[in-house]
Structures are given as C-alpha cells and as structure tokens.
Design an enzyme around this catalytic site. Structure first.
Site, PDB file in Angstrom:
ATOM      1  N   CYS A  13      -5.338 -56.111  41.123  1.00 41.02           N
ATOM      2  CA  CYS A  13      -4.117 -56.785  41.565  1.00 41.02           C
ATOM      3  C   CYS A  13      -4.460 -58.173  42.099  1.00 41.02           C
ATOM      4  CB  CYS A  13      -3.433 -55.973  42.652  1.00 41.02           C
ATOM      5  SG  CYS A  13      -2.969 -54.348  42.106  1.00 41.02           S
ATOM      6  N   ASP A  14      -5.125 -58.957  41.301  1.00 39.31           N
ATOM      7  CA  ASP A  14      -5.506 -60.300  41.713  1.00 39.31           C
ATOM      8  C   ASP A  14      -5.267 -61.203  40.528  1.00 39.31           C
ATOM      9  OD1 ASP A  14      -7.031 -62.702  42.245  1.00 39.31           O
ATOM     10  OD2 ASP A  14      -7.978 -61.590  43.875  1.00 39.31           O
TER      11      ASP A  14
END
Ligand SMILES: Cc1ncc(COP(=O)(O)O)c(C=O)c1O
Length: 378
Positions: free
Chosen positions: A326-327
């Site tokens: 989730c980056d």
C-alpha cells in the site's frame, strides 16, 4: 539465458510459494571464472553486499575469491567461509570508529577512506593498517551510478595520502568505482589514468610509493539490454593499465558484485491483480506479489530493467507493473515499455530474471506484513 535447466527444474519440481529467489551457484562460479580469466593478474574481492548468502560466499571462497565488505556483520559473514582476514577489504568509506576497531581486531588490515576524518578514524582504530583512497568518477555510462556520495578529487587524494604517510597507517593504494551496471568497458580508462597520475605525483613529490590500484565493481549482469562479455572488460582495462602505468603496473584488485551474482538468480512471482485504471495509453496495471519493497529496490527510477517472462503466449500489450504494498512508490515500471501477454491471468506465475544481485539484501523485513524475500540455492 538466465533460466538454465537447473533453475527451470527447481521452479517446476519444487515450486515453492511465491515470491522467492532461486540462485544457480554454478552460474556464480562461471561468472567468477570468466572475470578471473578476463583479468588474470587481478585479485578478485567479491562485493558481499550484492548477495551476502553463505551459499554464495562459500562457493566463491572455494574458488579463491577474496571479499570486499561494508560492515562488521559482512566481515563476520566472510570470515565464516574460513578465509583468512587478510583476504578482506573494508571498502566502505563510511564506518563507525568502533566498527573499524572491531574489524581490525578480527584481523582485517585493508581499509578504504575518502576524507580526512575517516582517515584519522582508521589511524586511531587500526594502527598499522593499509589504507587506500577512493577517487571520484563521473559514473557516466552506468545504469546505477554511485554519485558524489563516494570518492574525493585526485588533488584531495594527493593531500590525504601525504597525511596518511604521517600517521600510523600505510598508504597503500587508490580505488574508484565507475558506477554499477557499467555497460561501457571504456569507462575505466579515465579512472585508471587519474590513479596512475596520483601514483607518479606521490612518488615524485612526496616519496610515497603506492602498491595497489582497486578497479572497484561495475561489471554488468545481463538484463534487457545486451552487455559486452567479461573478456571485453578485461581487455579494455588491461590496455588502460598498460598505457597509464607503463611497465610499472601495481597490484590490481577488482570488487565485482552484480557481475558475479546478478544473472545467476530468478525471482518467481505471482500476478495478484490485473486492473484497468483509465491509463491514458490504455495500459493494464499488473500487480505482482513482489515489488520495490520485496527486493526490487533497483527499479527505483526504473534504473535496472529486469527481463520478465511468463508461460503465456499470444499477443502482448504494454502494461504498468507494480508491487503489492500500500505504497504509491511501489511501482516497478511505468515509463519503460513492458509488454505482457493479453492472456495473462490473476494467479499466473512470472519469472523476473537476472535478480541474483541486490534483491534479498534490499527486501524489507515486514513492510505491510510481507516477509523478506526467501532465497534458495541450487
Ligand atoms: C566499494 C564497492 N565495491 C564494489 C561494489 C560492487 O559493485 P558492483 O555490484 O557494481 O560490481 C560496490 C557497490 O556498491 C561498492 O560500493
């Protein structure tokens, strides 16, 4: 070809859960032998940071390799192969003084520096050690340049070596690194010329006789673009040494990392998601279970472009490739053209080739809960 029958067999027969790296130690050995043959008068110090796995270090130690180390844990890893500490070079120019002292205690006698403060640390913590000064290079031609973070100008090196002669250390040599994944064998020439000039100036003006030139790393792995063979590097470098040092070529060492282990490894990964996201060019997003934080950090700025294969065939279209975390930085390739088969499906396995260097050691410990990249050796 990176995927040898040995790697293929492992992937087909053992089929571990993805993502994982598998390294063919015979390719590491073949790469070592090719470079040793290309540079027959150089001593090879494998750069442990490229892939510090004990399996790799043991195979190279058995072939007679010495080791370039960047930290005390790397000193310990290298010594665990049974090599003599005299086969180690502490090549990092940024070291804690207590780490220099510990390495010295463990028997290391060769240390790099590129600044006055680092030289003074070595003189205090490792009295009697041999020191070499790293000079700057342009990094031109390299896909992973090492920038101005390392090295000093030849004029600074001249002054620092004179200072070294007044300290309890032995001024021993000059090193440089022409940038990692250096695709141009001609790039060693300017650095060898600078080193040779420093040797002459130090001898003539200060009576200091240096004994060693360190060619650094930079030897390439085979990614998507073709690279010259090890022999071409050996020939170009030896020609430079002869032209610039004449008949007084000093002891020569090289510190290959990527060139020995890069194309010996394959990461097998799985397609987690395929999504249409309204990309202006109509490209699909392909999300894999490995990304920048799972070991593919060298896709930063898309610097290293790994070949990627699948078992699907048929027509292929441009895609954007990304990792699973989730980056938003976890995108592998967006600017460079990567084509994947239109028939590719969620759950398919893909092979990311030439991933033996700078992957396991770069993978995050637990980012988003994902375990560090597992590695197997065959
Ligand atoms: C001091 C030193 N030597 C050798 C290497 C290995 O370079 P390469 O992987 O390009 O062979 C590096 C890489 O960062 C390095 O810093």
């Amino acid at each position: 070809m990176t995927t040898t029958t040995k790697l293929d067999r492992f992937m087909q027969d053992v089929r571990p859960a993805t993502p994982y790296l598998v390294v063919d130690l015979d390719i590491v050995e073949a790469n070592y032998r090719a470079l040793a043959e290309a540079l027959p008068d150089a001593r090879i110090y494998y750069a442990v940071k490229a892939n510090p796995a004990p399996e790799v270090l043991h195979r190279l130690a058995a072939l007679g390799s010495s080791f370039d180390v960047a930290s005390v844990p790397e000193v310990e890893l290298a010594l665990a192969t049974g090599v003599n500490p005299s086969s180690l070079s502490f090549g990092n120019t940024i070291k804690k003084e207590r780490d220099i002292a510990r390495a010295f205690e463990l028997g290391v006698r060769l240390f790099a520096f590129d600044s006055e403060a680092e030289l003074l640390k070595i003189a205090r913590a490792a009295p009697g050690a041999k020191v070499f000064c790293r000079i700057l290079t342009s990094g031109e031609g390299a896909e992973w340049p090492l920038s101005k973070k390392f090295g000093c100008t030849p004029d600074m090196a001249f002054e620092l070596m004179k200072m070294a002669a007044t300290l309890p250390v032995v001024p021993h040599g000059i090193s440089f690194h022409v940038g990692s994944q250096q695709r141009d064998p001609g790039q060693w020439d300017a650095a060898v010329a600078s080193a040779a000039l420093l040797f002459r100036r130090l001898e003539e003006k200060a009576g200091i006789e240096l004994k060693m030139v360190n060619l650094g790393g930079g030897f390439p792995a085979l990614y998507r673009e073709a690279v010259p063979a090890a022999a071409a590097y050996g020939a170009a470098i030896w020609d430079s040494l002869r032209r610039h040092f004449g008949n007084r070529i000093p002891a020569v060492i090289a510190e290959p990392g990527r060139g020995l282990v890069g194309d010996a490894g394959v990461i097998e990964a799985e397609v987690v998601l395929i999504a249409e996201k309204g990309d202006a060019a109509g490209r699909r997003w392909i999300y894999l279970d490995v990304g920048k934080f799972g070991g593919l950090a060298e896709t930063m700025d898309e610097a290293i472009r790994y070949p990627i294969e699948t078992d699907r065939d048929g027509t292929a279209s441009p895609v954007i490739l990304a990792g699973p975390t989730c980056d938003s930085a976890d995108v592998l390739y967006e600017k460079n053209a990567y084509l994947m088969p239109d028939s590719l499906a969620i759950g398919d396995r893909v092979r990311i080739k030439s991933t033996g260097a700078y992957t396991t050691s770069y993978s995050a410990v637990n980012f988003n809960g994902f375990e560090p990249l597992r590695a197997y050796f065959v």
